[in-house]
Design an enzyme around this catalytic site. Sequence first.
Site, short mmCIF file in Angstrom:
data_model
loop_
_atom_site.label_atom_id
_atom_site.label_comp_id
_atom_site.label_asym_id
_atom_site.label_seq_id
_atom_site.Cartn_x
_atom_site.Cartn_y
_atom_site.Cartn_z
N SER A 149 -47.63 83.49 40.28
CA SER A 149 -48.25 84.75 40.69
C SER A 149 -49.63 84.48 41.29
CB SER A 149 -48.36 85.66 39.49
OG SER A 149 -48.91 86.87 39.87
N GLY A 150 -49.86 85.00 42.48
CA GLY A 150 -51.17 84.84 43.12
C GLY A 150 -51.25 83.60 44.00
N THR A 154 -46.38 86.45 48.81
CA THR A 154 -46.24 87.69 49.58
C THR A 154 -46.96 87.56 50.91
OG1 THR A 154 -46.11 88.88 47.52
CG2 THR A 154 -46.61 90.18 49.47
N ASN A 199 -53.45 88.40 40.01
CA ASN A 199 -53.44 88.71 41.45
C ASN A 199 -53.77 90.18 41.63
OD1 ASN A 199 -52.80 89.17 44.12
ND2 ASN A 199 -50.76 88.24 44.03
N SER A 202 -50.44 92.03 43.07
CA SER A 202 -49.28 91.29 42.55
C SER A 202 -48.00 92.10 42.75
CB SER A 202 -49.50 91.03 41.07
OG SER A 202 -48.41 90.33 40.56
N SER A 203 -47.00 91.43 43.30
CA SER A 203 -45.72 92.14 43.48
C SER A 203 -45.06 92.29 42.11
CB SER A 203 -44.79 91.33 44.38
OG SER A 203 -45.52 90.74 45.42
N GLY A 430 -43.59 85.28 40.99
CA GLY A 430 -43.74 83.89 40.59
C GLY A 430 -43.84 83.74 39.08
N GLU A 432 -45.01 83.40 35.51
CA GLU A 432 -46.13 84.19 35.00
C GLU A 432 -46.36 83.92 33.52
OE1 GLU A 432 -46.62 88.26 37.24
OE2 GLU A 432 -45.79 88.61 35.25
#
Length: 1069
Positions: A149-150, A154, A199, A202-203, A430, A432
Amino acid sequence: MDLSNIGNLMRKTQASIVEKGYFFKNTDLVIAAVGSDGIRVMMESALTARDRVGVQDFVLLENYTSEVAFIENLRKRFKENLIYTYIGSVLVSMNPYKDLEIYTKQHMERYRGVNFYEVSPHIYAVADNAYRSMRTERRDQCILISGESGAGKTEASKKVLQYYAITCPASEHVQTVKDRLLQSNPVLEAFGNAKTLRNDNSSRFGKYMDIQFDFKGAPVGGHIINYLLEKSRVVHQSHGERNFHIFYQLIEGGEEDLLRRLGLEKNPQQYQYLVKGNCPKVSSINDRNDWKIVRKALSIIGFTDDEVEELLNIIASVLHLGNVQYGGEDSGSAYITTETQIKYLARLLGVDGTVLKEALTHKKIIAKGEELMSPLNQEQAASARDALSKAIYGRTFTWLVNKINDSLAFKDDSFNSKNASVIGLLDIYGFEVFQNNSFEQFCINYCNEKLQQLFIELTLKSEQEEYEAEGITWEPVQYFNNKIICDLVEEKFKGIISILDEECLRPGDASDITFLEKLEDTVGGHAHFLTHKLADGKTRKVMGREEFRLIHYAGEVNYNVNGFLDKNNDLLFRNLKEAMCMSENKILTQCFDREELTDKKRPETAATQFKNSLAKLMEILMSKEPSYVRCIKPNDAKQAGRFDEVLIRHQVKYLGLMENLRVRRAGFAYRRRYETFLQRYKSLCPDTWPNWDGRLVDGVSTLVKHLGYKPEEYKLGRTKIFIRFPKTLFATEDALEVRKHSLATQLQSSWKGYSQKTKYRKMRQSAIKIQAWWRGILACRKAKRRREAANTIRRFIKGFIYRHQPRCPENEYFLDYVRYSFLMKLHRSLPKTVLDKSWPTPPPALVEASEQLRKLCMQNMVWKYCKNINPEWKHQLEQKMVASEIFKDKKDNYPQSVPKLFVDTRLNGEDINPKLQQALGNEKMKYAVPVTKYDRNGYKARNRQLLLMANSAIIVEEGKLKQCIDYSSLKGISVSSLSDGMFVLHVTCEDNKQKGDVVLQCEHVIETLTKVAICADKMNSININQGSIKFNVAQGKEGIIDFTSGSELLIAKAKNGHLSVTAPRLNSR
Ligand SMILES: Nc1ncnc2c1ncn2[C@@H]1O[C@H](COP(=O)(O)OP(=O)(O)O)[C@@H](O)[C@H]1O
Ligand SMILES: [Mg+2]
């Protein structure tokens, strides 16, 4: 220097090499180790010094097994803002946490249509490579973007999409598709992304997007599949995190009017669902601005104003639901304390307020076929309310994705989606790890395990298995296969998901704790599983009693079982569902289907649904050719320029980058089945072009030898050729590119020749056909004409034979024709002047008519002639007429006189003696002419003048009047019939004054006598004599003039006393 030119320059060089026929023979030029080959050197010299910091491809690392060297290379490049590096064809991307000037249109152009290694590593190169593979090999592609994540997944996926939107060919229709594809991002991010500790954007859902291209390579449609939205975020956020962006965007950016309608205040602190994380504002996010972007994007995608309104009604109602508060009665039943919220909710959701109120405080139980409403206590009611919020939000999100898919779908019927080529883009959450990890992290990390599995399957494992299968000598590379962890999670009956499902379904009082115990019982011995109870003393210190630990390929994660069962069940009480099914909001009616109420089957649990959707995703990805982007996060603080070595090493490790590199170094960059390879490149070798008849392997061998591949650069397996270095292949590709042009020209010319020939043949056939028809028509016409002509002639001959008979059918045509042709001839040859006496001879039947016509014509001409005569001419003609009557056919010299005009007088004033003029006085002289007078006796010739006056003729000698003859005493005039000018004026003898008849001679005898006849009115008294003229000399005495014809005029007194006149004959009779 513009890098994109280098590729072109290379191609040109190669083209000229190919032309000279020694391409690939001189392998040093094209294929050699880095730095030693000409093109590579040329290419590299074009890269700036900055580009050459470290190595652009880890494959080129001297010490490729050393993790330290690997990290060092990353660090060197990161320091220079070079965030991209390859491992073969895999792109490693570092998140720079700052805007770099490397995503401009110029950059895109630089990467377009250029081979991977010709320019410095970039996400655009990956995008372009996938696009070109799709176009040339007609194989669907996918770009898998992974990382925690981050790490920039994306962002990378957005860059890829932008690259296609800008560089791919476009038409008007395609432009809208491109816009929609691009605009789907801000919308989905608003509803599906949130600020997390890792993030700021973050998605919180997984996204797989298909971009469909038509045969021209233009993007024509798209399709998005979404995976497991983190719904729990709607009702709760950890400290420092936020709810989904859309809530803040609406509150910060929404117009006064809109907010009033929605019953919202411009302050996020007012809403229970937005205050949990205590983080309403984030410095990197501008909610107000984002709101505008989202509103615009919604309309570009094709949302109507009504749809947007209904969508916002739902978002607002979630916030209102969060503010619904409960009070507790003594009995424990909950009641709602916030009436206003219910009022807003009823309106926004389009449901009945009392129904909603009851549904939020009661639970419907069906016992023995009877429905009972059982009241909920405060805690139950609050969780029912949160369940409703999550359900509403989650389903609306799915509706949103479907709606976007509708707008991205390619709607042209002529377009067969089977013909479409597809590039898939996977941007999924991602790996996490948080302080407290729950069901969502469990799912997310499981998903990452699956993707790692896929990566292993497609690259490490399959690659090595392939070498083995192909009988290629090969030194195996050790790597960690995470299948064991995937199995631990997903295996049937024994896996964690199965156990979780079992606890959810089992009767009795199952709880999160019983689930944990069950896990310990079932998978307790697994190497990658641990709980507080199973752990050793050291580990126990860092684990809670309600936690279990999974040792993931990417690291250890402790999961707190609290909420696992509820989240897995994803339960919404029946009466709440019923209430939603009654909603008048059009989106909700699509989200809550009434059939759901009657469906007795238990819905699949969240984890199982997720597992199944991942399995499907794996299938999709397996069917495509993958490209990998491995994203690395340089630090946890979202700071630019900070290189946290520990964190990075960890990611390098779990992403399997070192193994990836080792396999890559040991292995071959490219492989293709013999038939595919031969099919594609056979045109590059005369022996294999156009067809190779022998064994495929021999064909390929001949081909690569012709191309000058060195033995260490390739290997021939059982069914495939393996090529070690990408550049070998690229050089071959470039050669093909050059060859293609000449092939295309050849093909074009033969095709043009063929099509022209066909066209010509067709035209010739047509011409012949037309000619034949036309000739036929002409012949028919001619035959017909001939027949008619024969008939006419026959009729004519018959008519001719019968021409003298009365009119009958046999001769009528002939007679008509003769008549007609006579009239036509007449019409053409009518006499033009009165003197023209010509006239065509009429046929017997028209003699009379012809005569009539002739007369008419003459009359007409005469009439016309007369009309045009002037008085002098008339006078002249009258005199001529008189002359004609007197002399015509009687006197020999008359015809000579006709053309000579009569004059008024032959003597002018000065010719006549003035004395005489005086004597004559006023009497008008009508005519005067010189004459010769012959004496009556001796015939002596004397010059005299003859003057014609009104009443008499006078003979004058100079000024003397010799004789005056009154017209009344003029008896007659005699002339000969010959051409002499003699004439005799006979006068009455009684008149004493007269001396007898007068013998005169005059040159203009016709004119003079005509004048005399007119003046004296003696037209009938002129005698024309043959032979001789007798005349009175005096008192009974007679003189005779004898006329004979001779050769010339002779006037003399003959012996017999007669006057003898010999006159020439002018006209023969
Ligand atoms: N290529 C990049 N250039 C600049 N900033 C980036 C880039 N990639 C990521 N970032 C920054 O990192 C943040 C997180 O990236 P994101 O793609 O959302 O991560 P992920 O999707 O992997 O969780 C972005 O919001 C952006 O600020
Ligand atoms: Mg993301």
